[in-house]
Design a protein around this motif. Sequence first.
Motif, PDB file in Angstrom:
ATOM      1  N   ARG A 175     -21.182 -26.926   2.820  1.00 43.28           N
ATOM      2  CA  ARG A 175     -22.138 -27.667   2.000  1.00 43.28           C
ATOM      3  C   ARG A 175     -21.418 -28.554   0.987  1.00 43.28           C
ATOM      4  O   ARG A 175     -21.749 -29.742   0.839  1.00 43.28           O
ATOM      5  CB  ARG A 175     -23.070 -26.699   1.270  1.00 43.28           C
ATOM      6  N   MET A 219     -21.756 -32.552   1.756  1.00 33.74           N
ATOM      7  CA  MET A 219     -22.597 -33.298   0.815  1.00 33.74           C
ATOM      8  C   MET A 219     -21.791 -34.428   0.185  1.00 33.74           C
ATOM      9  O   MET A 219     -22.287 -35.556   0.027  1.00 33.74           O
ATOM     10  CB  MET A 219     -23.159 -32.372  -0.266  1.00 33.74           C
ATOM     11  N   GLU A 264     -27.777 -31.300   2.597  1.00 30.80           N
ATOM     12  CA  GLU A 264     -27.890 -29.940   2.061  1.00 30.80           C
ATOM     13  C   GLU A 264     -29.059 -29.199   2.719  1.00 30.80           C
ATOM     14  O   GLU A 264     -28.931 -28.033   3.113  1.00 30.80           O
ATOM     15  CB  GLU A 264     -28.083 -29.967   0.554  1.00 30.80           C
TER      16      GLU A 264
END
Length: 224
Positions: free
Chosen positions: A92, A96, A205
């Motif tokens: 993540r 991201m 996300e």
Amino acid sequence: MDLDPSTLNRALPLRDQIYHQIRNLIVVGQMKPGEVINEVAIAEALGVSRTPVREAVKRISDEGLVDILAQTGTYVAPISRADLEEAYVIRRALEMESTRRAAAKFTPAASELLEDNMAAHQLAIARGRYATAIQLDDVFHRTIAEICGMPMIWRAVDISKAQMDRGRTLVIPKPGYGEQTIEQHRAILDALKRHDADGAAQAMETHLETSLRNTLEVAAELLG
């Protein structure tokens, strides 16, 4: 154990090729958690010495897919909730950021690449070619890292996401899950096309959170 010696290129490092073969067997579930990894048998099946096999298994153990127990043996590691969640946290953070940066550099050519990828991905799911679908999923994410100009981000993700890959193999055949992935890829792409860095990062996300949640639900009986 489905090992194919005909795919080995003897002019290239054998350890890398053997690594990919064994890792793939673990990820797709052909080698089950707790299964013994017999380096001698693997070497004989591939027609190689034990050295590149040992090096390949050591590399796989560094990714947490194999447990090497002194005086006991080498085994396929179990799938654990802790490992899945750790892989998610790492992925993540990295993805991201790569998606946020890619938004500023996104071009019509990059859009075409991802559009073509999604079309092929959707076709693979419709035809039940789940191994191909997983490969195309990886290409989608890797392409975003390449667009942002930081390909090393994907290399780091690729190493850390090994446990999540095992989960994806369990999840993708479930009705609606593959289609959900395509829909979420579309949301990421739409934000990138708008050069909306925050929107693209948020869509990424959401996508990764969904992947973790689906994996935990489907693999619950295997988790320790």
